[in-house]
Design an enzyme around this catalytic site. Structure first.
Site, mmCIF file in Angstrom:
data_model
loop_
_atom_site.group_PDB
_atom_site.id
_atom_site.type_symbol
_atom_site.label_atom_id
_atom_site.label_comp_id
_atom_site.label_asym_id
_atom_site.label_seq_id
_atom_site.Cartn_x
_atom_site.Cartn_y
_atom_site.Cartn_z
ATOM 1 N N GLY A 155 1.406 1.732 5.653
ATOM 2 C CA GLY A 155 0.318 0.752 5.678
ATOM 3 C C GLY A 155 0.164 0.148 7.060
ATOM 4 N N GLU A 163 9.837 1.514 11.171
ATOM 5 C CA GLU A 163 8.507 2.141 11.028
ATOM 6 C C GLU A 163 8.103 2.846 12.321
ATOM 7 O OE1 GLU A 163 6.375 -0.710 7.701
ATOM 8 O OE2 GLU A 163 6.297 -1.328 9.776
ATOM 9 N N ASP A 191 -1.167 -3.860 9.065
ATOM 10 C CA ASP A 191 -1.720 -5.214 8.922
ATOM 11 C C ASP A 191 -3.100 -5.311 9.546
ATOM 12 O OD1 ASP A 191 0.628 -6.461 7.660
ATOM 13 O OD2 ASP A 191 1.594 -5.825 9.517
ATOM 14 N N THR A 237 0.844 -1.199 0.000
ATOM 15 C CA THR A 237 0.000 0.000 0.000
ATOM 16 C C THR A 237 0.881 1.251 0.000
ATOM 17 O OG1 THR A 237 -1.465 -1.324 1.413
ATOM 18 C CG2 THR A 237 -2.107 0.966 1.006
HETATM 19 C C1 5RP Z 1 5.585 -3.624 7.018
HETATM 20 C C2 5RP Z 1 4.226 -3.191 7.426
HETATM 21 C C3 5RP Z 1 3.240 -2.941 6.351
HETATM 22 O O1 5RP Z 1 2.794 -1.628 6.437
HETATM 23 C C4 5RP Z 1 2.083 -3.886 6.528
HETATM 24 O O2 5RP Z 1 2.593 -5.211 6.489
HETATM 25 C C5 5RP Z 1 1.028 -3.700 5.426
HETATM 26 O O3 5RP Z 1 1.541 -4.082 4.202
HETATM 27 P P1 5RP Z 1 0.637 -4.096 2.889
HETATM 28 O O4 5RP Z 1 0.316 -2.677 2.568
HETATM 29 O O5 5RP Z 1 1.522 -4.763 1.845
HETATM 30 O O6 5RP Z 1 -0.585 -4.925 3.191
HETATM 31 O O7 5RP Z 1 3.908 -3.030 8.578
HETATM 32 O O8 5RP Z 1 6.381 -3.940 8.117
#
Ligand code: 5RP
Length: 232
Positions: free
Chosen positions: A84, A105, A86, A31
Site C-alpha cells: 500500500g 518495505e 499513504d 490494503t
Molecule cells: C505501512 C505503509 C502502508 O502501506 C501505508 O501506511 C498504507 O496503509 P493502508 O493500506 O492501511 O492505508 O506504508 O508502513
C-alpha cells in the site's frame, strides 16, 4: 471502514501480476492485508509462492492464513512486491510508513523486480506532503537527528516543517520492528521529493525515510466497481 471496497478491488487487480513459483514481498497495512488474503485463497487452490513479509504484523497475518514464508536472508530474488501507500503522485512517487514499516518495505521493494502499489483514490495527490512524512531514526541522539531532519527538509524547499516523534499506545516513542523511532514530519507540500529524499538520506541517525521515489512501476487505484492500473 472507509474505502474498504476500493482497497479490496485494488488488491484483487494486483493478482494479475502473480505467477506460480514467485517469491513475493508482502506489504503492510489495511490494503496489503486484502492482497495477502487473496494469496491465501489461491494457495489453498494450489498456487505455489513464497512470501517475504515487510513487517512482523504482516508475518503474523500470513502465518495465520497459511501463506508460506521465506526469510529475506534466504532469498536470491524477489519477483514482485505488492504494498500500500499513504500518498502516491502522478509520477508514482510515494510516501509510505504510516504503519511504521517503511524500512523493511523499502529494503524489500528495492530488491524486487517489480513493485506494485495498491491504494484507494484518497491516496492520490498532486504533490506529496499532506500526509506527514515518516522518517525512521536511531533512538541514540534522536533529538539532534530531528533538528538535522528539519534543516534537510528546509533545504529541500519545505516551508516550516513540524516534526513529532511518533508515540505508541503507551505514549512513549513507538519502537519499530528494527528497534528505531519514527519522526513524523508535517510538510504540507514537498516541492522537490527527490531532493528531499537525497538530503534526508545523508543525515546521520536517519535509518530510512518514507519517500519512495523510483521504486514503484505499477499503481493500482481501486474503485467501487473495479480498478484502474497505471504502468510507468
Ligand atoms: C505501512 C505503509 C502502508 O502501506 C501505508 O501506511 C498504507 O496503509 P493502508 O493500506 O492501511 O492505508 O506504508 O508502513
Amino acid at each position: 471502514m472507509a474505502h474498504e471496497l476500493e482497497k479490496e478491488n485494488a488488491a484483487d487487480a494486483a493478482m494479475d501480476y502473480v505467477e506460480d513459483g514467485m517469491t513475493i514481498g508482502l506489504g503492510t497495512g489495511s490494503t496489503a492485508k486484502f492482497f495477502v488474503e487473496n494469496l491465501a485463497e489461491e494457495i489453498a487452490d494450489g498456487l505455489m509462492i513464497k512470501g517475504v513479509p515487510t513487517s512482523e504484523q504482516t508475518r503474523q497475518l500470513a502465518e495465520s492464513l497459511g501463506v508460506p514464508l521465506i526469510d529475506i536472508e534466504q532469498v536470491d530474488r524477489i519477483h514482485l512486491t505488492v504494498d500500500g501507500a499513504d500518498e502516491v503522485d502522478a509520477s508514482a512517487q510515494l510516501i509510505k510508513g504510516g504503519g511504521a514499516a517503511l524500512l523493511r518495505e523499502k529494503i524489500i521493494a528495492n530488491a524486487s523486480d517489480l513493485m506494485v502499489v495498491i491504494a484507494d483514490p484518497s491516496k492520490q495527490v498532486e504533490m506529496l506532503g499532506q500526509f506527514p512524512l515518516p522518517v525512521e531514526v536511531t533512538p541514540f541522539g534522536y533529538t539532534i537527528t530531528a533538528k538535522q531532519v528539519y534543516d534537510a527538509l528546509c533545504r529541500a524547499g519545505v516551508l516550516k516543517p513540524r516534526i513529532d516523534v511518533r508515540a505508541g499506545p503507551d505514549h512513549q516513542p513507538l519502537v519499530t520492528d528494527g528497534g528505531n523511532f519514527i519522526l513524523d514530519c508535517q510538510c504540507g507540500i514537498i516541492p522537490d521529493a527527490p531532493k528531499a529524499a537525497a538530503l534526508l538520506a545523508h543525515v546521520p541517525g536517519v535509518v530510512e525515510h518514507g519517500l519512495f521515489i523510483t521504486n514503484c512501476r505499477v499503481v493500482i487505484i481501486g474503485s467501487e466497481d473495479g480498478a484502474t492500473v497505471f504502468e510507468y
